[in-house]
Design a protein around this motif. Structure first.
Motif, mmCIF file in Angstrom:
data_model
loop_
_atom_site.group_PDB
_atom_site.id
_atom_site.type_symbol
_atom_site.label_atom_id
_atom_site.label_comp_id
_atom_site.label_asym_id
_atom_site.label_seq_id
_atom_site.Cartn_x
_atom_site.Cartn_y
_atom_site.Cartn_z
ATOM 1 N N THR A 212 -4.426 -5.886 5.624
ATOM 2 C CA THR A 212 -3.033 -6.190 5.959
ATOM 3 C C THR A 212 -2.299 -6.672 4.715
ATOM 4 O OG1 THR A 212 -3.513 -8.491 6.582
ATOM 5 C CG2 THR A 212 -3.627 -6.817 8.337
ATOM 6 N N PHE A 213 -0.996 -6.393 4.675
ATOM 7 C CA PHE A 213 -0.133 -6.816 3.581
ATOM 8 C C PHE A 213 1.123 -7.442 4.171
ATOM 9 C CE2 PHE A 213 -2.711 -3.522 1.740
ATOM 10 C CZ PHE A 213 -2.844 -3.841 0.394
ATOM 11 N N PRO A 214 1.671 -8.482 3.559
ATOM 12 C CA PRO A 214 2.965 -8.979 4.017
ATOM 13 C C PRO A 214 4.048 -7.953 3.714
ATOM 14 C CG PRO A 214 2.320 -10.065 1.985
ATOM 15 C CD PRO A 214 1.146 -9.252 2.417
ATOM 16 N N LEU A 215 5.145 -8.026 4.439
ATOM 17 C CA LEU A 215 6.217 -7.043 4.332
ATOM 18 C C LEU A 215 6.653 -6.812 2.890
ATOM 19 C CD1 LEU A 215 8.279 -5.211 5.779
ATOM 20 C CD2 LEU A 215 9.758 -7.231 6.027
ATOM 21 N N GLU A 216 6.792 -7.875 2.121
ATOM 22 C CA GLU A 216 7.293 -7.727 0.762
ATOM 23 C C GLU A 216 6.330 -6.958 -0.149
ATOM 24 O OE1 GLU A 216 5.752 -12.047 1.161
ATOM 25 O OE2 GLU A 216 6.823 -10.550 2.370
ATOM 26 N N ARG A 217 5.077 -6.744 0.301
ATOM 27 C CA ARG A 217 4.099 -6.003 -0.501
ATOM 28 C C ARG A 217 3.821 -4.615 0.096
ATOM 29 N NH1 ARG A 217 -1.018 -9.562 -0.878
ATOM 30 N NH2 ARG A 217 -1.757 -7.742 -2.077
ATOM 31 N N ALA A 218 4.798 -4.078 0.785
ATOM 32 C CA ALA A 218 4.625 -2.775 1.423
ATOM 33 C C ALA A 218 4.344 -1.666 0.415
ATOM 34 C CB ALA A 218 5.853 -2.429 2.258
ATOM 35 N N ALA A 219 4.874 -1.776 -0.779
ATOM 36 C CA ALA A 219 4.610 -0.756 -1.805
ATOM 37 C C ALA A 219 3.120 -0.684 -2.120
ATOM 38 C CB ALA A 219 5.415 -1.049 -3.068
ATOM 39 N N GLU A 220 2.460 -1.842 -2.195
ATOM 40 C CA GLU A 220 1.013 -1.862 -2.425
ATOM 41 C C GLU A 220 0.271 -1.216 -1.262
ATOM 42 O OE1 GLU A 220 -0.607 -5.702 -3.793
ATOM 43 O OE2 GLU A 220 1.489 -6.341 -3.983
ATOM 44 N N ALA A 221 0.744 -1.482 -0.048
ATOM 45 C CA ALA A 221 0.109 -0.912 1.137
ATOM 46 C C ALA A 221 0.211 0.607 1.132
ATOM 47 C CB ALA A 221 0.754 -1.486 2.398
ATOM 48 N N GLN A 222 1.383 1.135 0.764
ATOM 49 C CA GLN A 222 1.543 2.579 0.701
ATOM 50 C C GLN A 222 0.689 3.186 -0.406
ATOM 51 O OE1 GLN A 222 5.368 4.382 0.699
ATOM 52 N NE2 GLN A 222 6.038 3.445 2.598
ATOM 53 N N THR A 223 0.600 2.503 -1.528
ATOM 54 C CA THR A 223 -0.222 2.998 -2.637
ATOM 55 C C THR A 223 -1.680 3.104 -2.225
ATOM 56 O OG1 THR A 223 1.273 2.037 -4.284
ATOM 57 C CG2 THR A 223 -0.962 2.555 -5.005
ATOM 58 N N LEU A 224 -2.183 2.094 -1.542
ATOM 59 C CA LEU A 224 -3.565 2.106 -1.072
ATOM 60 C C LEU A 224 -3.781 3.237 -0.070
ATOM 61 C CD1 LEU A 224 -6.339 0.752 -1.091
ATOM 62 C CD2 LEU A 224 -5.525 -0.779 0.723
ATOM 63 N N ASN A 225 -2.826 3.419 0.836
ATOM 64 C CA ASN A 225 -2.935 4.497 1.817
ATOM 65 C C ASN A 225 -2.950 5.858 1.131
ATOM 66 O OD1 ASN A 225 -1.145 6.529 3.704
ATOM 67 N ND2 ASN A 225 -2.590 5.304 4.893
ATOM 68 N N GLN A 226 -2.167 5.993 0.073
ATOM 69 C CA GLN A 226 -2.049 7.273 -0.614
ATOM 70 C C GLN A 226 -3.347 7.661 -1.332
ATOM 71 O OE1 GLN A 226 1.620 7.475 -2.712
ATOM 72 N NE2 GLN A 226 1.400 9.619 -3.323
ATOM 73 N N GLU A 227 -4.192 6.675 -1.603
ATOM 74 C CA GLU A 227 -5.477 6.982 -2.231
ATOM 75 C C GLU A 227 -6.408 7.724 -1.286
ATOM 76 O OE1 GLU A 227 -6.949 3.252 -3.589
ATOM 77 O OE2 GLU A 227 -5.441 3.051 -5.186
ATOM 78 N N GLY A 228 -6.171 7.611 0.029
ATOM 79 C CA GLY A 228 -6.867 8.445 1.005
ATOM 80 C C GLY A 228 -8.290 8.059 1.313
ATOM 81 N N ARG A 229 -8.674 6.820 1.061
ATOM 82 C CA ARG A 229 -10.065 6.422 1.323
ATOM 83 C C ARG A 229 -10.141 5.291 2.349
ATOM 84 N NH1 ARG A 229 -9.998 6.835 -4.328
ATOM 85 N NH2 ARG A 229 -9.985 4.566 -4.550
ATOM 86 N N THR A 230 -9.119 5.159 3.162
ATOM 87 C CA THR A 230 -9.042 4.032 4.092
ATOM 88 C C THR A 230 -9.889 4.271 5.334
ATOM 89 O OG1 THR A 230 -6.800 3.599 3.349
ATOM 90 C CG2 THR A 230 -7.481 2.579 5.409
ATOM 91 N N ARG A 231 -10.614 3.254 5.730
ATOM 92 C CA ARG A 231 -11.305 3.268 7.023
ATOM 93 C C ARG A 231 -10.360 2.645 8.046
ATOM 94 N NH1 ARG A 231 -16.977 0.155 7.714
ATOM 95 N NH2 ARG A 231 -17.638 1.836 6.311
ATOM 96 N N GLY A 232 -9.973 3.412 9.057
ATOM 97 C CA GLY A 232 -9.042 2.889 10.050
ATOM 98 C C GLY A 232 -7.631 2.801 9.504
#
Length: 334
Positions: free
Chosen positions: A281-301
């Motif tokens: 989980t990321f706080p709202l203000e760190r949404a860019a980091e959350a999208q970057t992690l998602n874009q790497e494509g290795r997320t479980r769940g």
């Protein structure tokens, strides 16, 4: 209100945290105070302009389609929900503008259902888009039957992990592709894991010598070709990632908001049939980091963005919308 927005297409650097316009609540919508919003690959595809041919942007765009939160205001024609209801939603419209990565979102009732009581807001936020995708593909496109063998790609990911659970609930046998590190996770969901990469077809054939009755492609490209070649006679193929599936006799599927399907998913979650794994989980203000992690494509769940209520007080947005709704209701009565 505070939110995330972008004023031009681009990478994570175009995302800004700050004041965004307050949402206007239409007659068939409710105002939702956001508790959590899940990150999906479509978010960064939209941000990079990949969907420009089908979705007009109204800049600045607030990203995000998944949400969990609490109803704090009602459109004048809404009878499905009341103030104080906890809800989840796949809040997609036919243009890019009013997303869920903000403190509030105006959500049409056709996009909402009541939140599963046994899920946290973070878990619940991760259910709508991936859950509806998995449910609609399995039920409406592939028409899975008890006793069939289903191949699910990226079985540890957002869509795949829900698809494995639902297919098992429907009585199917599930073979799921995943990296070796996620094989135990896939087994825990009820699937039989196989590794990606060279030799995939042989590994699947080893488990299903006669071929699979249905294949659910979430990756496209070579994976789609392998899936088509693994089908049993009369086997069905659906892809959510590659329109070339039509050339193999399959179907390309795009999830749509459906309140009844979402209500059914909420029920299945409360029954323990479907669970949502939140990896980070990321706080709202760190949404860019959350999208970057998602874009790497290795997320479980799922990866989820959260809004901290403890530091908030009621905003003018909430009070003004409720007052306007009351005035419009009185005007209609006259």
């Amino acid at each position: 209100m505070k939110g995330i927005s972008y004023s031009r297409y681009g990478g994570p650097e175009v995302l800004a945290y700050g004041e965004v316009r307050d949402p206007k609540v239409g007659v068939d919508a409710v105002l939702v105070k956001v508790r959590a919003a899940a990150v999906n690959p479509v978010d960064w595809h939209c941000r990079e302009g990949h969907l420009d041919r089908i979705l007009d942007p109204v800049f600045p765009v607030v990203p995000g389609w998944d949400v969990s939160g609490v109803v704090v205001g009602l459109g004048v024609s809404v009878t499905e929900f009341a103030v104080g209801d906890e809800v989840i939603g796949y809040v997609r419209e036919d243009f890019l503008s009013r997303g869920t990565f903000a403190e509030y979102v105006a959500a049409p009732v056709r996009t909402l259902a009541r939140k599963p009581r046994n899920l946290s807001f973070e878990e619940a936020a991760g259910l709508p888009l991936v859950g509806l995708t998995a449910y609609q593909v399995l039920v409406k496109a592939l028409r899975i039957k008890r006793g069939e063998t289903v191949l699910v790609h990226a079985a540890a990911g957002g869509v795949g992990s829900i698809a494995v659970q639902l297919a098992r609930h429907f009585g199917a046998r599930v073979i799921g592709t995943a990296s070796p590190a996620n094989h135990d996770f896939v087994r825990a969901l009820g699937g039989e894991p196989v590794a990606y990469g060279e030799g995939l077809a042989e590994r699947v054939r080893g488990l299903a010598p006669e071929g699979v009755d249905a294949a659910f492609d979430t990756i496209g490209g070579e994976t789609l070709t392998v899936s088509a070649n693994l089908l049993a006679p009369e086997g069905r193929l659906v892809s959510i990632a590659d329109g070339e599936v039509v050339g193999y006799g399959g179907r390309y599927y795009w999830v749509r908001p459906d309140a009844e399907d979402l209500r059914r998913l909420s029920e299945l979650a409360e029954q323990g049939v479907v669970s949502v794994h939140v990896s980070e989980t990321f706080p709202l203000e760190r949404a860019a980091e959350a999208q970057t992690l998602n874009q790497e494509g290795r997320t479980r769940g799922k990866i989820v963005v959260t809004v901290d209520w403890e530091t908030e007080t009621e905003t003018e947005t909430e009070t003004e919308v409720e007052a306007e709704a009351e005035e419009e209701t009185e005007a209609e009565a006259v």
